[in-house]
Design an enzyme around this catalytic site. Structure first.
Site, PDB file in Angstrom:
ATOM      1  N   ASP A   1       0.776  -1.274  -0.043  1.00  0.00           N
ATOM      2  CA  ASP A   1      -0.023   0.105   0.044  1.00  0.00           C
ATOM      3  C   ASP A   1       0.968   1.204   0.001  1.00  0.00           C
ATOM      4  O   ASP A   1       2.030   1.131   0.381  1.00  0.00           O
ATOM      5  CB  ASP A   1      -0.775  -0.099   1.145  1.00  0.00           C
ATOM      6  CG  ASP A   1      -0.068   0.127   2.545  1.00  0.00           C
ATOM      7  OD1 ASP A   1       0.201  -1.121   3.041  1.00  0.00           O
ATOM      8  OD2 ASP A   1       0.236   0.886   3.174  1.00  0.00           O
TER       9      ASP A   1
ATOM     10  N   ASP B   1       1.476   4.690   1.929  1.00  0.00           N
ATOM     11  CA  ASP B   1       1.144   5.068   3.408  1.00  0.00           C
ATOM     12  C   ASP B   1       0.360   6.199   3.227  1.00  0.00           C
ATOM     13  O   ASP B   1       0.123   7.124   2.119  1.00  0.00           O
ATOM     14  CB  ASP B   1       2.567   5.128   4.181  1.00  0.00           C
ATOM     15  CG  ASP B   1       2.108   5.081   5.596  1.00  0.00           C
ATOM     16  OD1 ASP B   1       1.422   4.193   5.981  1.00  0.00           O
ATOM     17  OD2 ASP B   1       2.646   5.941   6.193  1.00  0.00           O
TER      18      ASP B   1
END
Ligand SMILES: [Zn+2]
Length: 279
Positions: free
Chosen positions: A216, A218
């Site tokens: 992902d 952040d």
């Protein structure tokens, strides 16, 4: 499955700490002993074979993912692996990216770590007596890192080898301000389990290498609502086939005698006996 306290052929097994999707890696797997002075590990290690090598696998969060990052029994996990004769650990971890050039699916082999966790048992020197201040300038095994990088390139997965992992306490994700602060320090990736795992491995004289998969962006980088747990699990799931291929090569290529200085630390009082004879 049967219970054992030694690898199948007496050679020092390679340790792999990871998550779901990796159980099926090993053939002829048996369950290792699960008692340590620090209580039970997340799960009894599985001992089996990967290619020609003995491997001890331990799921960091437990088979059913019941241990949150701050509740993982890190000391028991490391001790259990060391007790099986493990000298080298390859630790697979999902991480968030703090750099715009590190997209989801990137492979990062961090060379530095920053510990921003708190309240976790983080050392084996936890009672009065002699303490050893182990060196930690280079937290990760240089030989293990090189093996992972070469294996990744061989399968066309270009790794990022200069990167600092910042470890946050969790279990919540970072705020945007926290995330931007981390990025502003020049740190590259973030997760919740990189410490105290690396430090404990060093106290035990284990070679320890993190294989970080970006799952992902952040909060400081991403758009919308920020990171969600579902994003992380789904992204890791998409990378799992590549991770399995990578680990198979890494285990095969890791030298039995690494020749690094990771093991040059004083023995911990009451620490597990040295690994058995080399194969
Ligand atoms: Zn080493």
């Amino acid at each position: 499955m049967t219970t054992t306290d030694a690898p199948p052929d007496g050679s020092p097994p390679i340790g792999i700490i990871g998550g779901s999707g990796l159980y099926e890696l090993l053939s002829d797997a048996e369950t290792g002993r699960a008692d340590t002075p620090y209580g039970p590990p997340s799960e009894p290690p599985l001992i089996g074979r990967l290619g020609s090598r003995a491997v001890a696998f331990l799921p960091r969060h437990g088979r059913d993912h019941r241990f949150a990052p701050h509740l993982v029994p890190y000391r028991a996990n490391l001790w259990a692996l060391r007790s099986l004769g493990v000298r080298q650990i390859f630790a697979v971890a999902a991480v968030g990216s703090l750099r715009s050039d590190l997209g989801v699916g990137s492979l990062v082999i961090p060379d530095q770590v920053v510990d921003r966790t708190y309240g976790r048992p983080h050392t084996f020197y936890d009672r009065p007596g002699r303490v050893a201040h182990v060196p930690f300038a280079d937290p990760y095994c240089p030989v293990g890192r090189r093996v992972v990088a070469q294996a990744a390139r061989a399968q066309g997965w270009e790794p990022v080898e200069s990167a600092t992992l910042v470890v946050v306490q969790g279990p919540r994700f970072s705020s945007r301000a926290e995330s931007r602060f981390h990025a502003a320090q020049g740190w590259s990736i973030v997760n919740m389990t990189g410490q105290p795992e690396a430090g404990l491995a060093r106290e035990l004289g284990l070679c320890y290498t993190t294989i970080a998969i970006v799952t992902d962006l952040d909060a400081g980088l991403g758009e919308g609502e920020g990171v969600t747990e579902a994003d992380v699990f789904q992204a890791f799931e998409r990378s799992i086939a590549r991770v399995r291929t990578l680990l198979a090569t890494v285990v095969e290529e890791a030298p039995v005698e690494p020749g690094c200085s990771c093991a040059d630390v004083p023995p911990i009082p009451d620490s597990p006996p040295p690994p058995g004879p080399l194969s």
